[in-house]
Design a protein around this motif. Structure first.
Motif, PDB file in Angstrom:
ATOM      1  N   SER A 175      33.632  71.611  72.000  1.00 20.95           N
ATOM      2  CA  SER A 175      34.860  70.822  71.895  1.00 20.95           C
ATOM      3  C   SER A 175      35.808  71.063  73.063  1.00 20.95           C
ATOM      4  CB  SER A 175      35.550  71.094  70.572  1.00 20.95           C
ATOM      5  OG  SER A 175      35.509  72.458  70.274  1.00 20.95           O
ATOM      6  N   LEU A 176      35.374  71.828  74.069  1.00 14.09           N
ATOM      7  CA  LEU A 176      36.195  72.015  75.262  1.00 14.09           C
ATOM      8  C   LEU A 176      35.513  71.339  76.443  1.00 14.09           C
ATOM      9  CD1 LEU A 176      37.054  75.827  74.979  1.00 14.09           C
ATOM     10  CD2 LEU A 176      38.343  73.893  74.122  1.00 14.09           C
ATOM     11  N   THR A 177      36.311  70.873  77.406  1.00 18.48           N
ATOM     12  CA  THR A 177      35.697  70.302  78.604  1.00 18.48           C
ATOM     13  C   THR A 177      35.098  71.431  79.433  1.00 18.48           C
ATOM     14  OG1 THR A 177      37.712  70.537  79.880  1.00 18.48           O
ATOM     15  CG2 THR A 177      37.422  68.468  78.707  1.00 18.48           C
ATOM     16  N   VAL A 234      29.449  76.685  91.981  1.00 20.86           N
ATOM     17  CA  VAL A 234      28.143  76.495  91.356  1.00 20.86           C
ATOM     18  C   VAL A 234      27.579  75.109  91.642  1.00 20.86           C
ATOM     19  CG1 VAL A 234      28.527  78.168  89.536  1.00 20.86           C
ATOM     20  CG2 VAL A 234      29.131  75.797  89.135  1.00 20.86           C
ATOM     21  N   GLY A 235      28.243  74.373  92.535  1.00 23.21           N
ATOM     22  CA  GLY A 235      27.661  73.123  93.003  1.00 23.21           C
ATOM     23  C   GLY A 235      28.022  71.904  92.184  1.00 23.21           C
ATOM     24  N   LEU A 236      29.143  71.932  91.479  1.00 20.61           N
ATOM     25  CA  LEU A 236      29.589  70.738  90.759  1.00 20.61           C
ATOM     26  C   LEU A 236      30.836  70.184  91.450  1.00 20.61           C
ATOM     27  CD1 LEU A 236      29.185  72.137  87.151  1.00 20.61           C
ATOM     28  CD2 LEU A 236      27.789  70.364  88.181  1.00 20.61           C
ATOM     29  N   THR A 237      31.220  68.979  91.084  1.00 23.82           N
ATOM     30  CA  THR A 237      32.424  68.401  91.673  1.00 23.82           C
ATOM     31  C   THR A 237      33.597  68.624  90.725  1.00 23.82           C
ATOM     32  OG1 THR A 237      32.093  66.272  90.603  1.00 23.82           O
ATOM     33  CG2 THR A 237      31.055  66.585  92.750  1.00 23.82           C
ATOM     34  N   PRO A 238      34.830  68.581  91.255  1.00 27.46           N
ATOM     35  CA  PRO A 238      35.990  68.767  90.375  1.00 27.46           C
ATOM     36  C   PRO A 238      36.019  67.740  89.242  1.00 27.46           C
ATOM     37  CG  PRO A 238      36.662  68.846  92.666  1.00 27.46           C
ATOM     38  CD  PRO A 238      35.227  68.464  92.666  1.00 27.46           C
ATOM     39  N   GLU A 239      35.488  66.523  89.508  1.00 29.77           N
ATOM     40  CA  GLU A 239      35.504  65.494  88.459  1.00 29.77           C
ATOM     41  C   GLU A 239      34.625  65.900  87.272  1.00 29.77           C
ATOM     42  OE1 GLU A 239      34.884  64.523  91.792  1.00 29.77           O
ATOM     43  OE2 GLU A 239      37.046  64.172  91.955  1.00 29.77           O
ATOM     44  N   ASP A 240      33.540  66.634  87.552  1.00 28.18           N
ATOM     45  CA  ASP A 240      32.659  67.069  86.462  1.00 28.18           C
ATOM     46  C   ASP A 240      33.396  67.953  85.470  1.00 28.18           C
ATOM     47  OD1 ASP A 240      30.467  65.772  87.494  1.00 28.18           O
ATOM     48  OD2 ASP A 240      29.885  67.468  88.744  1.00 28.18           O
ATOM     49  N   GLY A 241      34.476  68.575  85.953  1.00 31.23           N
ATOM     50  CA  GLY A 241      35.211  69.499  85.104  1.00 31.23           C
ATOM     51  C   GLY A 241      35.807  68.852  83.882  1.00 31.23           C
ATOM     52  N   ASP A 242      36.037  67.541  83.937  1.00 30.94           N
ATOM     53  CA  ASP A 242      36.673  66.878  82.799  1.00 30.94           C
ATOM     54  C   ASP A 242      35.668  66.384  81.775  1.00 30.94           C
ATOM     55  OD1 ASP A 242      39.239  67.264  83.784  1.00 30.94           O
ATOM     56  OD2 ASP A 242      39.010  65.574  85.154  1.00 30.94           O
ATOM     57  N   LYS A 243      34.383  66.607  82.054  1.00 33.83           N
ATOM     58  CA  LYS A 243      33.383  66.132  81.102  1.00 33.83           C
ATOM     59  C   LYS A 243      33.206  67.136  79.971  1.00 33.83           C
ATOM     60  CE  LYS A 243      30.802  63.388  84.356  1.00 33.83           C
ATOM     61  NZ  LYS A 243      29.820  63.523  85.432  1.00 33.83           N
ATOM     62  N   PHE A 244      32.804  66.615  78.813  1.00 29.11           N
ATOM     63  CA  PHE A 244      32.490  67.486  77.688  1.00 29.11           C
ATOM     64  C   PHE A 244      31.017  67.887  77.773  1.00 29.11           C
ATOM     65  CE2 PHE A 244      36.378  65.642  76.096  1.00 29.11           C
ATOM     66  CZ  PHE A 244      36.943  66.717  75.443  1.00 29.11           C
ATOM     67  N   PRO A 245      30.669  69.025  77.190  1.00 26.14           N
ATOM     68  CA  PRO A 245      29.274  69.494  77.273  1.00 26.14           C
ATOM     69  C   PRO A 245      28.251  68.433  76.889  1.00 26.14           C
ATOM     70  CG  PRO A 245      30.615  71.221  76.373  1.00 26.14           C
ATOM     71  CD  PRO A 245      31.529  70.034  76.545  1.00 26.14           C
TER      72      PRO A 245
END
Ligand SMILES: Nc1ncnc2c1ncn2[C@@H]1O[C@H](COP(=O)(O)OP(=O)(O)O)[C@@H](O)[C@H]1O
Ligand SMILES: [Mg+2]
Lengths: 259, 378
Positions: free
Chosen positions: A100-102, A133-144
């Motif tokens: 339940s957390l991004t 770890v090779g992700l973009t900042p936008e990926d941070g707002d996605k849920f698992p």
């Protein structure tokens, strides 16, 4: 603190773990030195995850001693284990992200619980970890549930590394990653080990990781460590299972001419 | 080992020299943040920055990022920066940190609160019309699945149906007995207590009989079942959805409605009338006991009065409603289960929605039936 506690990050001796009648880990002894990257190989279902989970105190053991950074680990999740827990980061095989957390909140969670930092700094740190770890900042707002398998692994790694712990336990960190990402991952682990003096306990089947980043490799078979040492030594090992593992058809196809 | 971190700033003319020292690690996080914020004003005034990192004994990502942030602040004003004394061990991490946080995503646009509110209302209105659609769709697919069963009876999942019947029917009996018994007893006690003032004690039997058989029996049982079995259905299907088990079923050419939902709904439709019957009897029994011990009305008188007061119609009215209520509960529970998204939170939310919605619909349905039976004179 005696000499051995200075030298070893993890000491396991005579460990026995089983479920019901079935013994999975059978009088296992293993020492992990401080600052080294130890790779653990073993058959699927051979008890690698069970060994890792027992060391961090999640599975009760039937016998033996476990010491992490000089602290004895209780059979269950007691207070001593919790105190030690502040010093390790864990990447579970299935990621175990909080659903339940991004992704960003997942990475911030250990920071938020342990340190008093401003929200702006927390965001910056989380973004920094994401990019490391090779992700973009936008990926941070996605849920698992919106992440791919490989992305889940990376977020879980970023969360495990959030506090820059002294020891990280990684359960098959590169499975599900493409070779480029897996290579980046290896580089990152190596960098962190050099800078932070990180001790890494890594369960992996990735021969490239074993070859390039692991200082030592331990082979788990029949509930015991049957061979341990640098990759060169393992390749020369006479143990039938170890031979089959490293000199099987698949391994030979991938093997660089290391030996 | 860990030492307290420090950040000495000395300005010489336009040059600001920063000398961080000690442990720049996450454990000192809040101190580090204060330190680095404290030198920001000086940094704004200086024309060039010199950073001497020789004093840093320990460095981790957090520390490295704070130092990097300082040098970026200087760089943003195009001031020359010189960083010296990076130890060999730290070089890799600092290099790594230089790469990150380069392109900040644009901050989210501030939104007009009124527009947001209106949008919210619109969405929830749209959402409730969608609810009707989801309900009808589930009813439709159940009918299709049922037709399939009629054409090919062997495709009915009998094992699953029996198992579900056992769970929602048999295992529910003790709690249903207890609750309805108590409800019947309470109604009788209240009735006797108040009717006695008018000397109308004996009408308690009429009240208990009609109320229990027509309305309360089925309503209490339906609400209990919605809370007990409806929530379980939603949670089961929801966690199967979360773990892609339902997708796996579909890819094997099996229809989740036939395999998972039809047995569950059929079990409910079969179990609820039985439970209603059992519950009504328990309530009458409870009422009878209270009438005997509290109201002093012997069992034979109670039964005789009951015989006069209630007709088979009252009983029928109650029992006819039961399967329809079961259908509503089953459809709501299963369709809410299938609407679970990936997170544990949504599982909880959907389970709550399922119970609240099915209890609400059960009561609405009861009202509609009341109007219907009144107009046909039952
Ligand atoms: N919670 C559990 N209960 C019973 N058996 C378990 C449990 N966890 C693992 N096992 C068994 O222990 C063995 C080792 O599992 P595991 O350590 O997960 O394998 P792997 O080496 O592939 O990580 C397997 O045979 C598995 O079935
Ligand atoms: Mg495993």
């Amino acid at each position: 603190m005696d000499q051995s506690a200075e030298q070893f990050a993890i000491r396991v001796s005579g460990l026995v773990v089983g479920f019901g009648r079935r013994v999975v880990i059978d009088h296992l002894t293993l020492d992990v030195r401080r600052g080294e990257i130890l790779g653990l190989v073993g058959a699927s279902g051979g008890g690698k995850s069970v060994l890792m989970r027992t060391i961090i105190g999640l599975i009760p053991r039937q016998g033996g001693e476990i010491e992490v950074m000089g602290t004895g680990i209780g059979s269950t999740f007691d207070r001593r284990t919790q105190a030690a827990a502040g010093r390790w980061g864990v990447l579970f095989q299935q990621g175990a992200l909080f659903s339940s957390l991004t992704a960003r909140q997942n990475i911030q969670f250990p920071l938020r619980e342990n340190l008093a930092l401003s929200d702006a700094l927390l965001d910056e740190i989380a973004t920094a970890k994401l990019e490391m770890v090779g992700l973009t900042p936008e990926d941070g707002d996605k849920f698992p549930s919106e992440l791919s398998g490989g992305m889940t692994k990376r977020v879980a790694l970023a969360r495990a590394l959030a506090l820059d712990p002294a020891i990280v336990f990684l359960d098959e960190p590169t499975s599900g990653l493409d070779p480029i990402a897996a290579g980046d991952f290896d580089t990152l682990i190596k960098t962190l080990q050099k800078t932070l003096g990180l001790t890494v306990f890594m369960v992996t089947h990735d021969l490239a990781s074993l070859n390039t980043v692991c200082d030592r490799v331990a082979a788990l078979a029949d509930g015991k460590i049957v061979a341990i040492g640098p990759m060169r030594d393992l390749l020369r090992s006479e143990h039938p299972w170890v031979r089959a593992y490293f000199h099987g058809k698949r391994s030979l196809m991938l093997q660089p001419k290391a030996s | 080992m860990a030492t307290a971190p420090q950040l000495t700033a000395t300005s010489a003319g336009d040059v600001l020299e920063l000398r961080p020292s000690g442990s720049w690690i996450a454990a000192n996080g809040s101190d580090l943040e204060t330190l680095s914020n404290a030198v920001m004003p000086q940094l704004e005034q200086a024309k060039s920055l010199k950073m001497d990192m020789r004093g840093v004994s320990e460095l981790d990502t957090l520390g490295a990022w704070l130092l990097e942030k300082l040098s970026r602040r200087a760089a943003s004003h195009d001031h020359p920066i010189e960083i010296i004394g990076i130890s060999e061990n730290n070089a890799g991490l600092i290099e790594e940190i230089r790469q990150v946080n380069r392109h900040n995503p644009p901050p989210p646009r501030p939104r007009n609160p009124i527009v947001t509110k209106v949008e919210e209302i619109g969405r929830s209105a749209w959402g409730s019309s969608e609810d009707v659609g989801v309900f009808l769709q589930m009813l439709g697919s159940l009918c299709v699945a049922l037709l399939g069963i009629v054409r090919k009876p062997r495709s009915l999942r009998l094992t699953s149906l029996v198992y579900q019947l056992y769970r929602v029917g048999w295992q529910a009996i003790p709690i249903i007995l207890l609750i309805t018994f108590l409800i019947g007893a309470i109604i009788a006690q209240q009735g006797i207590f108040h009717f006695r003032k008018f000397g109308a004690d004996s009408y308690v039997v009429d009240m208990v009989g009609i109320l229990v058989l027509r309305e309360l029996g089925v309503l209490i049982v339906a609400i209990m079942v919605a809370g007990r079995s409806g929530s379980a259905y939603t949670a089961e299907l929801g966690s199967m959805k979360m773990r892609e088990e339902i997708d796996a079923l579909s890819t094997m050419g099996l229809d989740p409605v036939v395999v998972l939902i039809l047995p569950r709904v059929l079990a409910l439709v079969a179990a609820l009338p039985i439970l209603t019957f059992i519950g009504s009897m328990a309530a009458l029994y409870g009422g009878g006991l209270v009438a005997w011990f509290y109201g002093g009305m012997g069992p034979s008188i109670f039964i005789a009065r009951l015989h006069d007061a209630v007709s088979v119609t009252h009983f029928e009215v109650g029992m006819i409603k039961a399967p329809f209520m079961a259908l509503v509960i089953g459809i709501v529970a299963c369709s809410e289960g299938l609407r679970v998204k990936g997170s544990a939170e949504s599982l909880g939310k959907q389970t709550t929605t399922s119970v609240v919605k099915s209890i609400f619909l059960v009561i609405v349905l009861d009202g509609l039936f009341a109007v219907f039976f009144a107009s046909i004179g039952m």
